[in-house]
Structures are given as structure tokens and as C-alpha cells.
Scaffold this active site. Structure first.
Site, short mmCIF file in Angstrom:
data_model
loop_
_atom_site.label_atom_id
_atom_site.label_comp_id
_atom_site.label_asym_id
_atom_site.label_seq_id
_atom_site.Cartn_x
_atom_site.Cartn_y
_atom_site.Cartn_z
N GLU A 39 0.83 -1.19 0.00
CA GLU A 39 0.00 0.00 0.00
C GLU A 39 0.87 1.26 0.00
O GLU A 39 1.92 1.28 0.64
CB GLU A 39 -0.92 0.00 1.23
CG GLU A 39 -1.71 -1.29 1.39
CD GLU A 39 -2.40 -1.42 2.74
OE1 GLU A 39 -2.71 -0.37 3.36
OE2 GLU A 39 -2.64 -2.56 3.17
N GLU A 88 -9.96 5.46 2.86
CA GLU A 88 -10.29 4.66 4.03
C GLU A 88 -10.24 5.55 5.26
O GLU A 88 -9.34 6.39 5.39
CB GLU A 88 -9.31 3.50 4.19
CG GLU A 88 -9.49 2.68 5.45
CD GLU A 88 -8.38 1.64 5.64
OE1 GLU A 88 -8.27 1.12 6.76
OE2 GLU A 88 -7.63 1.37 4.68
#
Length: 440
Positions: A238, A354
Site C-alpha cells: 500500500e 479509508e
């Protein structure tokens, strides 16, 4: 062993824990006034819960001290961060058991082909100098060749973590990073592709000062490269930007990386907080604040992130800047030996936002923002976006993320809407304010 034969040990245990509690309380008090970047002293320090946590704290501090002592140059950033220039071969990565004796690899001979798109609006120049504008570079100082810039992590940074044993790791929960449900307080608005064989991903995303309502919450925007089974043996890589008061001690949007090979249970971490990611760039500090950033109805600043698997060495490289040619700045790589499923390829790629909603069940939703804090319908210069969303195929070529699916866990809180065409290729707007009339 017969417990009746160990009276000395039995009487010593309470005394040991008393010493631990006294030592931990003194450390916490000392950390409140600690200096040295990263907003040391901000947030709430927590006492140690066990002897194991105390030992974990000591190991973390010893590793941080080794990194600091290896520095050949120290740079004071205008935003308060301290940057240590550490010789490349002495970076934290090589403390990983699988990387003992590992030497930094040379740059890949070939980067992914194609995928060139015009820069639109006020996006940053894709030249290496502007691949990631960061606050520490405004000092005019830089790290010499043969070193990497490491944002100094302080004792207060470690003690702000909700659990010292999980410092630098993501909170566990069913919502990490599921595309089909929410849970564990993690909420998403993402575009994703799955069911194929992917060897990387690329996109440009604008950077915002997302407001985070609680130190225990965060807001991030990133690319996920994923393989394995959710909640079981998930492997992820990520990278993107995040606002995390608990991790950094402030509300600045910062460039970050993350990885795990066991669904966030025990392996992996943010940035360089554990061994694993091998940094090669002396220009980019992972975990440092991004500057300048976008403003509502004003100028827009985005970063271009490319993650791809080098077909020759097999490692997953991270690049910031343009895709084709040599214009992008290589940050470093995740060695393939760190992973099980990602040792070969990815089965899914996600792009988007997120947040963590740490509010208890039944309480009003958090007001933590995703992206700009505005819904997708507000469009350019108001809502957050991903543009030129692409994946790397089996032939090491960048192609549009065909069939990109959109999913928002709670559309009334954070939503997503996409399209395609023109200079932006495949794109989407995403985000929202959290608590509002549609998200009580």
C-alpha cells in the site's frame, strides 16, 4: 515444575511488575516533554500493559537509536520534523530475518511501458525534483548520495500508540481492506479490479488536509496491491497519503507506505517502523509531510504513485512521478521474499479512501473526513479524485483499469462516482464529511 518448589520466583513476580509500572510511568512522564520532531508530546501516552509490552518498547527504542546513531547528517524541517540521513546499507530494512546479508538492488532495467497522460489542472510537474514535494525539502538541505532520509521517530511517537506491541501497524478489523463489507470501524470508498493477474498499479491522486475527529482515527487515500484471502493470509502492498494524529502527532497529510503478509495480524508496518521495505531514494522521506496541498475551490496538487513488480528481480518497486521513460523518482522496493502470494502476482488492486470510525456502537458517526471532506458530486477543485487509474499487465505494460468497480461501504458518509475519457483516462471522485444529515 512443582509450584511449591519456587517460593522465591513466586514472591519475585509481584516485585517485578511493580518495577515495570514505576519505570513505565516515569517513561510516560518523560515523553510528555520530549522533543525532536513529529509533534512529540502531542496526543495521549499510555502505560505498558505487560512485561512483554515493556520489552517490546525497549526493542523499538533500541532500533530507533541505532538508526539515529548511524546518521551522517541531520536536517531540521520547517514543520518540526527531524530528518536523519542514514547510510543506505544501515537502514532498518536489513534487520528483517529474510534480508540479512541483502544488499540494495540496482534500479530495474525496464519500467512499465506506456500509460503516458497529460497533466491537467494544477497537478505537479512529473520531473524527479517534484515527484513528491515535501516540507523538509524547503529547508534547502538534502541528504547526500549513498544515504536515505529517515523521519526521526521519538519516544512520544511510540507511546502514543494504543498498544506499544502494535506500534506502526494498522488496527485489526474485518474491514481491512474488504471490498464487500465493513467492520472493525474501517470504512472505504474504493474502485477495484479483481479476478485477473496484476503486476502493479498506477494513479494520480490529489492531496488534502483531511480533518480527523479523534487521535485514535485516521484518514488515508492510497493504492492497494492485494493477493491472498481476506482475514486469513492476505498479502498487501500500500502507498499514498494519510492523516494520522496517533502515528505522527499532528494533522498534516503525509506520504506513507504499508505492507503485510498475514492479514495485518503480526507482520508489516507503516513506513520504516519495522524492517522490510528497502529504500533507495535520498530525496524522499517516507512519513514526511507533503507540501503544498490542495485547497477547496483553489489550486489542486496531486501525487502520482506507481507500484509494480520488476519482471527480472521479482521485487515490488515504488515510484513517484511519471510512468514512462525515466521521469519518475524510485523510492525503493519490497523484496519478493517478504511475501507468500505476492511473491508471484496480485489478484486484486484497489484505489480510494479509508477512514477509521472509532465511535462506540450506537453513538453518532465520526466527523472524520475522507479526501477533501466533500462528496463526489461537487467535482473538480472541491472533491478528492483519482485520475489515470491503471494496472500493470503480464507484459509489464500500463493499461487502463478496465471494468473498475465502485464501492462505498456507507454512501451517506463517504461516496464514490467514476467515469472515463479525455486526459484523465479512467478516474473517479470520492470522499465525504462523515457525520451529516445522511450519516447521523
Amino acid at each position: 515444575m512443582d509450584p511449591r518448589g519456587s517460593p522465591i520466583i513466586a514472591s519475585f513476580v509481584p516485585f517485578l511488575f511493580l518495577l515495570i509500572l514505576v519505570a513505565s510511568s516515569s517513561v510516560v512522564r518523560a515523553s510528555a516533554g520530549a522533543g525532536g520532531g513529529g509533534g512529540a508530546g502531542n496526543g495521549t501516552a499510555v502505560p505498558f500493559r505487560s512485561a512483554e509490552e515493556m520489552l517490546r518498547f525497549r526493542r523499538i527504542m533500541a532500533q530507533l537509536a541505532r538508526t539515529r546513531d548511524a546518521s551522517v547528517k541531520t536536517i531540521q524541517s520547517p514543520d518540526g520534523d527531524v530528518i536523519d540521513c542514514v547510510p543506505t546499507h544501515l537502514q532498518p530494512a536489513f534487520e528483517h530475518p529474510k534480508l540479512r546479508g541483502h544488499k540494495p538492488e540496482k534500479e530495474p532495467v525496464e519500467r512499465p511501458r506506456g500509460g503516458g497522460h497529460a497533466v491537467v489542472g494544477d497537478g505537479q510537474d512529473d520531473g524527479e525534483e517534484e515527484a513528491l514535494p515535501q516540507a523538509w525539502r524547503r529547508s534547502g538541505e538534502s541528504c547526500p548520495e549513498g544515504t536515505i532520509p529517515v523521519r526521526r521517530t521519538t519516544e512520544a511517537d511510540v507511546l502514543r500508540a494504543s498498544s506499544v506491541s502494535r506500534f506502526g501497524m494498522k488496527a485489526r478489523g474485518r474491514g481491512l481492506p474488504r471490498r464487500d463489507s465493513t467492520g472493525g470501524g474501517h470504512e472505504h470508498a474504493v474502485g477495484y479490479v479483481s479476478g485477473g493477474q496484476f503486476y502493479g498499479a498506477k494513479a494520480s491522486l490529489n492531496v488534502w488536509p483531511a480533518q480527523v475527529a479523534s487521535p485514535s482515527e485516521f484518514s488515508l487515500s492510497q493504492i492497494w496491491v492485494i493477493s491472498g484471502t481476506f482475514g486469513n493470509d492476505l498479502n498487501t502492498i500500500e502507498a499514498g497519503w494519510q492523516v494520522s494524529p496517533q502515528l505522527y502527532g499532528d494533522n498534516n497529510p503525509r506520504f506513507f507506505t504499508y505492507w503485510t503478509d498475514d492479514a495485518y495480524r503480526e507482520t508489516g508496518c507503516y513506513n520504516l517502523h519495522c524492517s522490510g521495505f528497502v529504500q533507495t531514494s535520498n530525496r524522499i522521506a517516507i512519513g514526511a509531510a507533503i507540501s503544498p496541498i490542495s485547497s477547496y475551490a483553489g489550486r489542486q496538487f496531486d501525487i502520482t504513485v506507481l507500484i509494480w513488480k520488476d519482471p527480472r528481480q521479482g521485487h515490488w518497486w515504488l515510484q513517484l512521478g511519471s510512468g514512462g521513460g525515466r521521469g519518475g523518482a524510485l523510492v525503493g522496493y519490497w523484496p519478493s521474499s517478504l511475501f507468500t502470494h505476492l511473491g508471484s502476482r496480485a489478484g486484486m488492486v484497489q484505489f480510494g479512501g479509508e477512514v477509521v470510525n472509532a465511535r462506540p456502537a450506537g453513538a453518532p458517526h465520526t466527523a472524520t473526513q475522507m479526501g477533501s471532506g466533500r462528496f463526489p458530486g461537487e467535482g473538480y477543485a472541491r472533491a478528492a479524485y483519482f485520475r489515470n487509474v491503471q494496472v500493470v499487465d503480464w507484459d509489464n505494460s500500463l493499461v487502463n483499469a478496465a471494468g473498475l468497480r465502485m464501492l462505498a461501504d456507507r454512501p451517506g458518509c463517504y461516496d464514490i462516482a467514476g467515469g472515463s475519457g479525455g486526459a484523465w483516462g479512467t478516474y473517479f471522485y470520492y470522499g465525504g464529511p462523515g457525520r451529516n444529515a445522511r450519516c447521523p
